[in-house]
Design an enzyme around this catalytic site. Structure first.
Site, PDB file in Angstrom:
ATOM      1  N   SER A 144       0.800  -1.223   0.000  1.00  0.00           N
ATOM      2  CA  SER A 144       0.000   0.000   0.000  1.00  0.00           C
ATOM      3  C   SER A 144       0.836   1.278   0.000  1.00  0.00           C
ATOM      4  CB  SER A 144      -0.954  -0.011   1.179  1.00  0.00           C
ATOM      5  OG  SER A 144      -0.218   0.025   2.352  1.00  0.00           O
ATOM      6  N   LYS A 169      -6.527   3.125   8.603  1.00  0.00           N
ATOM      7  CA  LYS A 169      -5.583   4.103   8.078  1.00  0.00           C
ATOM      8  C   LYS A 169      -6.085   5.521   8.305  1.00  0.00           C
ATOM      9  CE  LYS A 169      -3.300   1.106   4.853  1.00  0.00           C
ATOM     10  NZ  LYS A 169      -3.228   0.579   3.521  1.00  0.00           N
TER      11      LYS A 169
END
Ligand code: ADP
Length: 958
Positions: free
Chosen positions: A865, A908
């Protein structure tokens, strides 16, 4: 001068002799024996002028010897006996110990000094049997033992005349028996003492005749020569003084009575009492007193006092005193003996009675033997089960039959017994009554936990279905999330809400399949698995079982535990789960399983398939504050005794709770405190500002475990301060109260928890960030986290030889996994391509090596990511353009610059918020995930969505 030997009346039992000998001390005593002579000889009045070896004329016709072994033929001739004994002025003196000789009484003594023995022999043989000597009790060490406990080696030897008492006894030697320790034929083999002496000793039998006064010692010897004067015979005439007569008579009678009393218990006295009336004239007080005193075991001094005494009344009194003491002693002895006997007989009686009782019971059939009783117990237990499966019933029956044929002490008996114990401890058919009221269940769930709506709703849905279908069937719910988000505690609360028993077992690191499925019974120390133990402990077939840390299940050489769990957790199989030990099917279908995991990715696929997953993403700052205020603080204060909470309150009502916290301390004092309790200050509270500070500067993890620890620490310290101040006790500088308020706010928080762990929000405070640095967002099993990606350029140069070095290389550090390393390569290529578009003239990547690092190098990182972040960092470096410091981004990048979707959006976003980020770039395809996260998390966050890199570029460098 006649030389006389020394004699010692003996008073030591042979056991003590050995003891002395063992100590290396020479001992010479032999057992003493006193003989009584019925002679009227006392203080006789015969005149004599020679030495103590002459007279052979008179004899005591009625002397008695009470020792059975002594025979009269061995006694000396009876010449010079009693009153007729000669009155020699010079005599050989014989110091004696333990007791003085009394006139009219025969005493045996042992003599140890060789010269003295020779002298005695001479006296005895010179004058034929019946030589005379004077015996005197030793003043110094009258018991033959020194003050230091050492036995006087030769008590018959003295160094000074003052060593002896003045009044002694004229004694006639009746017999001398020599004892030798060597194998000499003359030695007396029957004599015990002979082996105890290393030299010659002699036992001398002496008959006392009359009292004598020691006038002087003429020669210290050995043997000792002495000059003596003989006492005149003392007679008491009745009738002269009637009052004195009465006293004398009374005393005499009392003495006689005491002797008779003593005779009842003491065999020695009994023996003497038999002869006494015929031999001793009880009308002669002097004689009676002597006789009485000689019977006793009084001390040497007391007996000497009797010998010394001329007054009949006093002499009788002294003798009576000694006798009375003897009587008390005898009584005491009797009491002790009785007590010991009583004790013995009591325990014997008890034993006999219990044995009798046992046999009677057996005869009446009231008590079966142990084995039958055991079988009876099992049958009773089995009868109590409501629903025993047929197979189980058969197994139990056959085992019971087997055990009845086995020998009780055989090992197989014990194996069968353990097996039956386990079989009968499974609660066959027993279930706890379920609570199927949604309202109640919600109340309980809300009371214990904030948020966690998905878990709560799932449970409520179970209940609803259970209500419709008549009972909740076994389900497997897996809670996944970072540590400290309440996975374990909500499971407990669910058990509570459903009214089920709770059992937790952690499978973290478990590698042995028998922990789950049990051992086969053939192994020594075999045990059933955890599930059978769980049913036994909870006592129901429908508990809630929490399988903790299922993602950390080990794989061992003893089978695969995950396969065993698979069988357990598969709804189509677990109605007949087989435990190796029990070896009968266990119905686990009613059990509600809940599992916890930090990382779903680590759970074996087939296992994961069977579970219903609920993801708990960790908490945001406002959520943490809310949890702390509503749950953690009240719980901590209550656990430290600072407030009292009514757990039945509807905890979902936050205001209600907050109110409870602030006021309960006051109420408590009125209602529940007794006098001994310390009153808690009304103003005591932990304010929101303090919690905010804690959340922001002390605990930044996804869960609330460390927040909980800090709050616990504060409340413990508060409790200490409250009690110490109430008692006026002193505290250390660290624990005492520094501000004068009981209200914990941001101002005094540091007094309780120390300095903040985090000092700034981020590694890079300055805005904008230095060139080449960008914040990325990652997801780990500990929750989401914001991490920087750093890049630095290493300029191409020439080496000392002028050769070109560097340029076009990428170096990566920071413990990146293989997936992430690949990402860096892709990002590098994309950066180069992007730079060529943005600034075709730039040759930055050709002229520089790039070093990329992800800080916190000790933590391994992996995942796909960070592509966009890496690309942006390299472009920032290449273009020399910095990035704003409140921007964070996440997204995987393809080789052509497409931004690909990633997971863990909520975590996140939370991590970004925790790091104070205002602007966030996410992959376009994650927009849907972003929309799903709660509104409050998105508040004030400028979110951008990118499907290709140029969009990211625009947001980043605008
Ligand atoms: P986990 O099992 O997820 O690691 P725990 O269940 O041990 O975490 O929870 C740690 C502590 O945090 C417990 O005391 C729990 O009560 C508390 N806690 C966590 N989440 C919440 C919540 N949502 N509401 C109230 N307390 C919570």
């Amino acid at each position: 001068m006649i030389r006389a030997a020394l004699i010692k009346p003996n008073g030591y039992p042979s056991s003590s002799l050995k003891a002395f000998r063992g100590n290396g001390v020479k001992t010479y005593w032999s057992q003493s024996r006193t003989f009584f002579f019925g002679s009227s000889s006392d203080d006789g009045d015969n005149k004599g002028d020679g030495k103590g070896s002459s007279s052979k004329k008179s004899e005591a016709s009625d002397a008695i010897v009470t020792e059975a072994t002594s025979s009269n033929e061995n006694l000396p001739s009876r010449q010079g006996f009693g009153d007729e004994a000669p009155r020699y002025p010079h005599l050989t003196a014989l110091p004696v110990i333990s007791k003085p000789l009394f006139p009219g009484i025969v005493t045996s003594v042992t003599v140890t000094d060789e010269e003295t023995i020779n002298a005695l022999n001479k006296i005895s043989s010179d004058s034929g049997p019946g030589g005379y000597i004077g015996t005197f009790l030793r003043k110094k060490y009258p018991n033959g033992v020194t003050d230091g406990g050492v036995i006087v080696e030769h008590p018959e030897l003295i160094t000074d005349a003052s060593d002896l008492y003045n009044v002694g006894t004229l004694a006639q030697i009746h017999r001398i028996t020599h004892n030798y320790i060597d194998e000499d034929e003359h030695s007396d083999p029957s004599s015990q003492e002979s082996i105890l002496h290393d030299g010659k000793t002699a036992s001398v039998l002496l008959l006392g005749h009359r009292r004598i006064d020691l006038l002087s010692i003429d020669k210290m010897g050995p043997p000792i020569d002495s000059t003596v004067s003989h006492w005149e015979r003392l007679l008491y005439k009745m009738g002269d003084d009637s009052s004195k007569d009465d006293v004398i008579r009374a005393l005499s009678n009392e003495i006689l009575k005491t002797i008779r009393e003593l005779a009842v218990h003491n065999p020695l006295f009994r023996e003497n009492a038999t002869f006494f009336p015929t031999r001793v004239d009880s009308n002669d007080p002097y004689r009676l007193a002597d006789f009485a005193a000689s019977l006793t075991t009084g001390s040497a001094e007391d007996l000497q006092a009797v010998l010394h005494e001329k007054d009949p009344e006093i002499r009788l009194n002294r003798a009576l005193e000694l006798l009375s003491k003897e009587r008390e002693l005898s009584k005491l002895q009797q009491e002790i003996k009785q007590k010991v006997e009583e004790k013995m007989t009591e325990s014997q009686r008890r034993y006999m009675l219990t044995e009798q009782l046992k046999s009677i019971k057996k005869e009446l059939g009231m008590e079966k033997d142990d084995k039958e009783e055991l079988i009876g117990r099992y049958r009773k237990k089995i009868a109590e089960f409501t629903d025993v499966p047929k197979e189980v019933q058969e197994t139990m029956d056959s085992e019971l039959e087997k055990i009845s044929t086995l020998e009780k002490n055989s090992s197989e008996f014990n194996v069968t017994r353990t097996y039956l114990d386990w079989l009968t401890s499974i609660p066959w058919g027993k279930t706890s009554k379920e609570n199927l009221d949604i309202g109640d269940a919600r109340k309980i769930l809300n009371r214990d936990h904030y948020g966690m709506d998905e878990v709560k709703d799932t449970i409520l849905a179970y209940i609803a279905i259970g209500k419709l279908k008549g009972g909740i069937r076994g389900k497997i719910l897996c809670l996944s999330g970072p540590p400290g988000v309440g996975k374990t505690s909500i499971a407990k609360s669910v058990a509570n809400a459903l009214g089920r028993e709770f059992f937790r077992f952690s499978v973290g690191g478990l590698s042995d399949v028998s922990e789950i499925k049990g051992h086969r019974r053939t192994y020594v120390g075999a045990m059933p698995g955890k599930l059978a133990q769980c049913l036994k402990t909870t006592g129901t077939m429908n508990p809630l079982v929490l399988i903790d840390e299922i993602d950390k299940l080990g794989t061992g050489y003893r089978g695969d535990p995950s396969a065993a769990l698979l069988e357990l957790l598969d709804p189509s199989q677990n109605s007949s789960f087989i435990d190796h030990f029990l070896d009968v099917p266990l119905d686990m279908s009613k059990v509600l399983f809940m599992c916890t995991a930090n990382d779903l990715g680590a759970i074996p696929g087939p296992l994961l398939d069977r579970m219903e997953i609920v993801i708990l993403s960790g908490y945001d700052v406002p959520e943490k504050i809310q949890i702390a205020q509503e749950y953690l603080v009240p719980k901590a204060l209550q656990e430290s005794g600072l407030i009292e909470l009514d757990r039945n309150d509807d905890a979902s009502d936050a205001d209600n709770i907050a109110e409870t916290i602030s006021t309960s301390s006051t109420e408590n004092q009125d209602t529940t405190q007794d006098e001994s309790q310390t009153s808690v200050p009304e103003s005591l509270r932990i304010e929101r500002s303090a919690i905010e500070k804690l959340v922001r500067w002390y605990c930044r993890e996804a869960g609330v475990r460390s927040l909980n620890k800090y709050i616990d620490k504060i409340s413990r310290k508060l409790a200490l301060q409250v009690v110490a101040e109430a008692e006026g006790a002193e505290l250390t500088k660290d624990s005492m109260r520094k501000s004068d308020t009981w209200c914990i706010s941001e101002n005094n928080l540091e007094d309780y928890v120390g300095k903040p762990i985090f000092t700034s929000d981020r590694l890079y405070d300055k805005d904008p960030l230095p060139n080449g640095i960008v914040m990325g967002l990652a997801w780990t099993s500990m929750g989401g986290s914001a991490l920087y990606i750093e890049t630095q350029a290493i300029r191409r140069g020439t080496d000392p030889e002028g050769k070109q070095r560097g340029g076009g290389m990428l170096k990566v550090t920071g413990q990146l996994g293989s997936v992430m390393k690949e990402s860096t390569e892709i990002a590098y290529t994309v950066s180069r391509a992007q730079l060529a578009d943005i600034d075709p003239s730039s040759s930055f990547f050709d002229e520089n090596d790039i070093h990329m690092h992800v800080p916190e190098g000790a933590t391994p990182k992996d995942g796909p990511s960070a592509g966009v972040t890496m690309t942006t960092a390299m472009l920032s470096l290449a273009l020399g353009k910095p990035i704003r410091n409140d921007l964070a981004m996440t997204g995987e990048i393809s080789l052509t610059g497409k931004v690909l979707p990633i997971g863990g959006i909520k975590e996140k976003v939370m991590a970004a918020r925790r790091a104070g980020i205002k602007c966030i770039i996410l992959p376009d395809q994650n927009k849907r995930d972003f929309d799903e996260i709660p509104e409050y998390l998105k508040e004030g966050l400028d979110a951008h969505f990118a499907s290709d890199y140029p969009t990211v570029y625009d947001v980043s460098f605008s």
